[in-house]
Every structure is written in C-alpha cells, then in structure tokens.
Design an enzyme around this catalytic site. Structure first.
Site, mmCIF file in Angstrom:
data_model
loop_
_atom_site.group_PDB
_atom_site.id
_atom_site.type_symbol
_atom_site.label_atom_id
_atom_site.label_comp_id
_atom_site.label_asym_id
_atom_site.label_seq_id
_atom_site.Cartn_x
_atom_site.Cartn_y
_atom_site.Cartn_z
ATOM 1 N N HIS A 85 35.996 48.717 61.342
ATOM 2 C CA HIS A 85 36.728 50.092 61.299
ATOM 3 C C HIS A 85 35.081 50.604 62.227
ATOM 4 O O HIS A 85 34.363 50.985 61.588
ATOM 5 C CB HIS A 85 37.079 50.729 60.095
ATOM 6 C CG HIS A 85 38.561 50.458 59.804
ATOM 7 N ND1 HIS A 85 39.279 50.645 58.794
ATOM 8 C CD2 HIS A 85 39.012 49.501 60.098
ATOM 9 C CE1 HIS A 85 39.866 49.846 58.954
ATOM 10 N NE2 HIS A 85 39.663 48.722 59.828
ATOM 11 N N TYR B 209 27.904 55.912 54.130
ATOM 12 C CA TYR B 209 28.857 55.335 53.935
ATOM 13 C C TYR B 209 28.576 53.808 54.506
ATOM 14 O O TYR B 209 29.417 52.811 54.104
ATOM 15 C CB TYR B 209 30.210 56.390 54.679
ATOM 16 C CG TYR B 209 31.616 55.705 54.197
ATOM 17 C CD1 TYR B 209 32.215 56.046 52.986
ATOM 18 C CD2 TYR B 209 32.207 54.198 55.194
ATOM 19 C CE1 TYR B 209 33.386 55.132 52.747
ATOM 20 C CE2 TYR B 209 32.956 53.765 54.954
ATOM 21 C CZ TYR B 209 33.699 54.694 52.984
ATOM 22 O OH TYR B 209 34.979 53.979 53.048
ATOM 23 N N TYR C 238 40.911 59.225 53.955
ATOM 24 C CA TYR C 238 40.757 60.021 52.182
ATOM 25 C C TYR C 238 41.482 61.143 52.529
ATOM 26 O O TYR C 238 40.713 62.125 53.343
ATOM 27 C CB TYR C 238 39.525 60.327 52.053
ATOM 28 C CG TYR C 238 38.165 58.536 52.231
ATOM 29 C CD1 TYR C 238 38.344 57.843 53.223
ATOM 30 C CD2 TYR C 238 38.173 58.521 51.030
ATOM 31 C CE1 TYR C 238 37.473 56.538 52.809
ATOM 32 C CE2 TYR C 238 37.242 56.610 50.368
ATOM 33 C CZ TYR C 238 37.367 55.940 51.239
ATOM 34 O OH TYR C 238 36.517 55.306 51.580
ATOM 35 N N LYS D 132 30.994 51.636 47.299
ATOM 36 C CA LYS D 132 29.939 51.003 47.328
ATOM 37 C C LYS D 132 29.642 50.424 45.850
ATOM 38 O O LYS D 132 28.744 48.605 46.304
ATOM 39 C CB LYS D 132 29.266 52.098 46.565
ATOM 40 C CG LYS D 132 28.776 52.685 47.550
ATOM 41 C CD LYS D 132 28.028 52.716 48.525
ATOM 42 C CE LYS D 132 27.583 53.914 49.467
ATOM 43 N NZ LYS D 132 28.326 53.145 50.945
ATOM 44 N N PRO E 286 35.400 54.390 42.689
ATOM 45 C CA PRO E 286 35.583 53.628 43.998
ATOM 46 C C PRO E 286 35.656 54.683 44.899
ATOM 47 O O PRO E 286 35.239 53.899 46.220
ATOM 48 C CB PRO E 286 36.604 52.806 44.097
ATOM 49 C CG PRO E 286 37.970 53.554 42.337
ATOM 50 C CD PRO E 286 36.510 53.858 41.570
HETATM 51 P P1 RFL Z 1 32.532 41.186 39.582
HETATM 52 O O1 RFL Z 1 33.385 41.014 40.229
HETATM 53 O O2 RFL Z 1 33.313 41.495 37.840
HETATM 54 O O3 RFL Z 1 32.342 39.728 38.627
HETATM 55 C C1 RFL Z 1 31.711 39.647 37.619
HETATM 56 C C2 RFL Z 1 32.370 37.644 37.207
HETATM 57 O O4 RFL Z 1 31.680 37.350 35.548
HETATM 58 C C3 RFL Z 1 32.512 37.055 34.885
HETATM 59 N N1 RFL Z 1 32.438 37.379 33.390
HETATM 60 C C4 RFL Z 1 31.745 35.885 31.931
HETATM 61 N N2 RFL Z 1 32.092 34.480 32.878
HETATM 62 C C5 RFL Z 1 31.766 33.686 32.155
HETATM 63 N N3 RFL Z 1 31.854 34.222 29.837
HETATM 64 C C6 RFL Z 1 31.278 35.462 30.259
HETATM 65 N N4 RFL Z 1 31.719 36.140 28.917
HETATM 66 C C7 RFL Z 1 32.215 36.179 30.961
HETATM 67 N N5 RFL Z 1 31.949 37.917 31.017
HETATM 68 C C8 RFL Z 1 32.403 37.947 32.584
HETATM 69 C C9 RFL Z 1 34.293 37.407 35.331
HETATM 70 O O5 RFL Z 1 34.813 36.853 35.380
HETATM 71 C C10 RFL Z 1 33.562 37.929 36.955
HETATM 72 O O6 RFL Z 1 34.362 36.590 37.248
HETATM 73 O O7 RFL Z 1 31.141 42.134 39.122
HETATM 74 P P2 RFL Z 1 29.876 41.595 40.461
HETATM 75 O O8 RFL Z 1 29.641 40.426 40.839
HETATM 76 O O9 RFL Z 1 28.966 42.681 40.115
HETATM 77 O O10 RFL Z 1 30.604 42.843 41.604
HETATM 78 C C11 RFL Z 1 31.353 44.225 41.731
HETATM 79 C C12 RFL Z 1 32.297 44.198 42.333
HETATM 80 O O11 RFL Z 1 33.400 43.559 42.192
HETATM 81 C C13 RFL Z 1 32.500 45.246 41.963
HETATM 82 O O12 RFL Z 1 31.707 46.421 42.118
HETATM 83 C C14 RFL Z 1 33.306 46.059 43.299
HETATM 84 O O13 RFL Z 1 34.716 45.643 43.009
HETATM 85 C C15 RFL Z 1 33.905 47.746 43.520
HETATM 86 N N6 RFL Z 1 34.878 47.988 43.956
HETATM 87 C C16 RFL Z 1 34.680 48.757 45.406
HETATM 88 N N7 RFL Z 1 33.836 47.623 45.341
HETATM 89 C C17 RFL Z 1 32.730 48.388 47.300
HETATM 90 O O14 RFL Z 1 31.529 47.720 47.599
HETATM 91 N N8 RFL Z 1 33.986 48.751 48.211
HETATM 92 C C18 RFL Z 1 35.071 49.095 47.821
HETATM 93 O O15 RFL Z 1 35.756 48.886 48.523
HETATM 94 C C19 RFL Z 1 35.599 48.776 46.500
HETATM 95 N N9 RFL Z 1 36.742 49.172 45.963
HETATM 96 C C20 RFL Z 1 36.057 48.459 44.131
HETATM 97 C C21 RFL Z 1 37.255 48.939 45.064
HETATM 98 C C22 RFL Z 1 36.363 48.342 42.515
HETATM 99 C C23 RFL Z 1 37.945 49.217 42.202
HETATM 100 N N10 RFL Z 1 38.114 48.819 40.394
HETATM 101 C C24 RFL Z 1 38.799 47.673 40.623
HETATM 102 C C25 RFL Z 1 37.143 49.005 39.795
HETATM 103 C C26 RFL Z 1 38.319 49.875 43.887
HETATM 104 C C27 RFL Z 1 38.621 49.037 43.213
HETATM 105 C C28 RFL Z 1 39.866 49.713 42.549
HETATM 106 C C1 PHB Z 2 40.150 49.612 49.268
HETATM 107 O O1 PHB Z 2 40.424 49.114 50.209
HETATM 108 O O2 PHB Z 2 40.589 49.081 48.351
HETATM 109 C C2 PHB Z 2 39.064 50.863 49.136
HETATM 110 C C3 PHB Z 2 38.493 50.619 50.387
HETATM 111 C C4 PHB Z 2 38.067 52.243 50.793
HETATM 112 C C5 PHB Z 2 37.702 52.891 48.789
HETATM 113 C C6 PHB Z 2 37.832 51.985 47.496
HETATM 114 C C7 PHB Z 2 38.745 50.985 48.146
HETATM 115 O O3 PHB Z 2 36.438 53.700 49.043
#
Ligand code: RFL
Ligand code: PHB
Length: 408
Positions: free
Chosen positions: A77, A388, A205, A300, A296
């Site tokens: 994008h 961003y 957004y 990041k 979110p």
């Molecule tokens: P994760 O992905 O949470 O993975 C951690 C893993 O550890 C496991 N675990 C265990 N394993 C063994 N024994 C235990 N006792 C354990 N306890 C936990 C879990 O099962 C899991 O598999 O952490 P990590 O690797 O630090 O990654 C972080 C990212 O997943 C997170 O920051 C992002 O998803 C945040 N996020 C976004 N990030 C972006 O860079 N761009 C985005 O567009 C974005 N959008 C988002 C998001 C997060 C969202 N939510 C659901 C909070 C949108 C949303 C809605």
């Molecule tokens: C997503 O596609 O899940 C998404 C994109 C941008 C954001 C957060 C989540 O800022």
C-alpha cells in the site's frame, strides 16, 4: 522427577512472530534452539491478529528467505486514508517519503516461518505448556514444561521469553527489579472478518463522533474491519446488523460504502500501552508482547516483536562467535528506544482518531486541529508517514555491520 530432559543452546518460549523469527535467524547462523509452544500448530496458524508490516520487517523477511509468499499474496500500500467530518484525505507515504507498507496477515507470516523451520528440521514442540523458568541467573537456566500431562525439562544457555503478555517468562523476573509502566485507554475495538470484496484501495482510519472505525483487508475475498466500542462491551451486545449499521454510519461517504458480507469472526480487545523496561536479567531475555503492548491504532505490535528478535539474534550470534556478551548486554537499551518511539506514535494515533466524550471542548478542538494538521500540511503528513512505515525494526549504526552476519 522428570520424565525427560532436553538440552539446547537457546530455549525459546512462544511461537508468535518474536519466537519463530528468532529461531529462524539463529538457525541461519548455525545456533541450535528448541521452541516450546502451548498451542497446536493449527491454532497458531489460524489465530487472526495483525495485518500491517513496516519497511524494516518486509526487508528482514525478504533477506532471510521468508518473503516469497508475502510478495505474491501480500498487498503493498502506498499510504493510508484519514477521514473526519465527512472528508477523506490520502496520506501518500510513497510520494511523501518514498516508502510503502505491506498488508499481509500475521498468521500468514507465522505459516511461512513454521514452514521454513520444518524444512530445516527445526525443533518446535507444539502443545508444550511451559510451567516455570528456573536458575535464570545461572549459566544453565532451565524451562519446565508439560506435554500431554507429562513433565519435561529443557536445559539451555539462554532463554528467550517470547510468550506474549500472559506468558510465564516476565513473571520469572525478580519482582524487586521490575520496571513496569502501563497506560489504559477508555476504548475497546470490536474486530470482524467478513467474506466481502475489498472496500478501498488503502486502509481507512476514520474519526467519527459515534467512534473510530478502521477499514482493513486480509485478501480480495476477506475483509477486516474494526469499530471503537466500550472496552467492557460483550460480543452478545453486538449482533451483525448493529455492527454493519455502525460501520456505515461512521465511514460511508456520498457514493462510497463499506462492502458487506457474512461475518465469519468477531472479537473485542481492550486498548492499552504497557512496557516492562526490565527486558533482560541473567540469561533470560524478553521479546515482543511479553515485554510491551501497544494499542493497535499504530499497527506496531508484530513489527516490534520482529525488531526485538532481530537484535536478540545479533547479540546471540556475536556471543557464540566471540564469547563476548557486549551486544547482548545492550539488548534492552537498544530496543527500548524503538519501543518508546512506537508507544509514542501508537498513543498519538489513538488520541487523534478515537472519540472520547470525556474530553473538554478545548481538548476536542485541539483534536480537530491536529486532524487538520496531519491531513493538510506536508510536514504534518510526513511525520505520520515516517512513523507509520519504519520505526520498529531499525538497528543502531553500531549494529549495522552485524546484520550481514545474521542474514542467509
Ligand atoms: P504472540 O503472538 O502473542 O505469541 C506468543 C506465543 O506464546 C505462547 N505462549 C506459551 N507457550 C508455551 N507455554 C506457555 N505457558 C505460553 N504462554 C504463551 C502463545 O500461545 C503464543 O503463541 O507474541 P509475540 O510473538 O510477541 O507477537 C506479538 C504480536 O502477536 C502482537 O503484537 C500483534 O498481533 C499486535 N497487533 C498488530 N501488530 C502489528 O504490527 N500490526 C498490526 O496491524 C496489528 N494489529 C494487533 C493488531 C493485535 C491485535 N490484538 C488482537 C490485540 C490488531 C489487533 C486487534
Ligand atoms: C489489521 O489489518 O488487522 C490492522 C491494520 C491496521 C491497524 C490495526 C490492525 O492499525
């Protein structure tokens, strides 16, 4: 009494972006690791979360042999649109600063990482629930875990706690050393996946007095939309018709409408900023959500997790080739700079775009002035573009030379 004992150099807890990328980067440098994940492979590959990759993350995935599916199925994008007062403004990052972002779902990144680890005979134990970390300030720390109710132990040189916010790693740090900082926002996001065609060429957004809305995408057939809700709302309060009616009210413009389709998934998340500044102690290093959470709105979280994994891999690679812990000792300091910068930007985007009826008239007027500034001034738009597209996976100049070593 342990049923079995395993041994490796780096014990990694958690198969999210941080843990899987770290195990891949270590493998490229011939460093052995074992990754323990409590979920099954299918669950890991199906959990829907982030969607946006920054420049540094795209580059890192491409340079370490993980980019082919991303380049084929992801969508580059050139910017984002910001909407308020029934007007939409394109912030064209490519024109402003020559950078783009990649919309490619987190679970697809994880599938690519797991496939690469499997192909290299990497050791990932799924459905391995880590129960505790022991002797983290000794040269041989241990991870206790259970598989099918059977207790096992992993002995290693280092532990990487990549187990998310709720995992056991952060809790293993001595309480008196913990430096934790938290900020809770009065907002929640209700996210949906809908089987619908793409609504818009770039992410939208939208600020609206009914609340924020975000139009994102997963593929030409599946769309990801979010709306601001009360953080304590339950999904039962949000039947599909109510969600569509809010999305239309918040984002539709004359001649433009959100594309609808069957909703196949719904969730609500609370918005919060959190940093555990104690990211290392003895032989334990925290990475990703285990050490920090961002709201979110700045997209990041996944990018920061990958940035942590990159610096940790460089530190470990340096240690195993020279016996020197100099870079490892700086891990926390190096990463906290990017983490706080991402926190700052995520908070700025959250304040800019959400409706908060607790704001005074003065604060609301300032919010509109800010929206006006970032959408009509080239300088205002450029600061959004810079933050961003490229702040989470950057290396300080002193580590640039070590980067070549960790690439394939
Ligand atoms: P994760 O992905 O949470 O993975 C951690 C893993 O550890 C496991 N675990 C265990 N394993 C063994 N024994 C235990 N006792 C354990 N306890 C936990 C879990 O099962 C899991 O598999 O952490 P990590 O690797 O630090 O990654 C972080 C990212 O997943 C997170 O920051 C992002 O998803 C945040 N996020 C976004 N990030 C972006 O860079 N761009 C985005 O567009 C974005 N959008 C988002 C998001 C997060 C969202 N939510 C659901 C909070 C949108 C949303 C809605
Ligand atoms: C997503 O596609 O899940 C998404 C994109 C941008 C954001 C957060 C989540 O800022």
């Amino acid at each position: 009494m342990w049923c079995s004992q395993l041994e490796t150099k780096v014990g990694i807890i958690g198969a999210g972006p941080a843990g899987l990328l770290l195990s891949h980067l270590l493998h490229l440098n011939g460093i052995d690791s074992i990754l323990l994940e409590k979920k099954s492979r299918e669950e890991v590959e199906e959990t829907v979360r982030a969607g946006v990759l920054e420049q540094g993350a795209i580059k890192l995935l491409n340079e370490t042999g993980l980019g082919s599916r991303m380049m084929k199925y992801g969508h580059l994008h050139h910017g984002i649109e910001i909407q308020y007062n029934a007007q939409r403004f394109l912030l064209n990052f490519e024109e402003l600063i020559g950078k783009k972002i990649m919309v490619y779902p987190q679970h697809e990144v994880l599938k690519d990482l797991i496939a690469a680890r499997m192909e290299a005979n990497g050791k990932i134990i799924f459905q391995a629930n880590v129960t505790s970390l022991k002797d983290i300030d000794s040269p041989k720390p241990k991870i206790e875990f259970e598989v099918d109710g059977e207790k096992q132990e992993l002995i290693c040189d280092f532990i990487a706690g990549c187990d998310g916010y709720h995992g056991p790693s952060r809790r293993a740090l001595p309480k008196e050393l913990l430096r934790e900082i938290e900020h809770v926002y009065p907002f929640g996001w209700l996210g949906i996946l809908a089987e619908a065609p793409i609504s818009n060429e770039v992410l939208i957004y939208a600020y609206h007095e009914r609340g924020f809305a975000l139009i994102s995408t997963r593929s030409p057939e599946i769309q990801r939309y979010y709306i601001q809700v009360n953080p304590n709302d339950q999904l039962s309060q949000w039947p599909d018709e109510r969600i569509w009616s809010e999305l239309h009210a918040r984002v539709d413009l004359n001649g433009w409408t959100v594309q609808e389709g069957p909703i196949i998934q719904k969730d609500i998340v609370k918005m919060r900023s959190f940093v555990c500044e104690t990211m290392q102690y003895g032989r334990l290093f925290l990475a990703g959500d285990a050490a920090h959470i961002v709201p979110p709105t700045g997209a990041k979280g996944m990018n920061l997790a990958m940035g942590d994994a990159q610096v940790l891999a460089i530190g470990l690679q340096h240690y195993y080739t020279t016996g020197n812990e100099q870079i490892l000792n700086k891990y926390e300091k190096i990463r906290l700079e990017s983490i706080w910068r991402a926190q700052r930007f995520s908070r700025l985007m959250t304040d800019l775009l959400h409706h908060n009826n607790k704001k005074t008239s003065f604060e609301q007027k300032i919010q509109f002035a800010e929206l006006n500034y970032v959408t009509t001034s080239v300088t205002g738009a450029t600061t959004i573009a810079e933050n961003y597209t490229d702040i989470s996976v950057n290396l300080p100049a002193e580590l640039q030379k070590n980067l070549t070593a960790i690439k394939s």
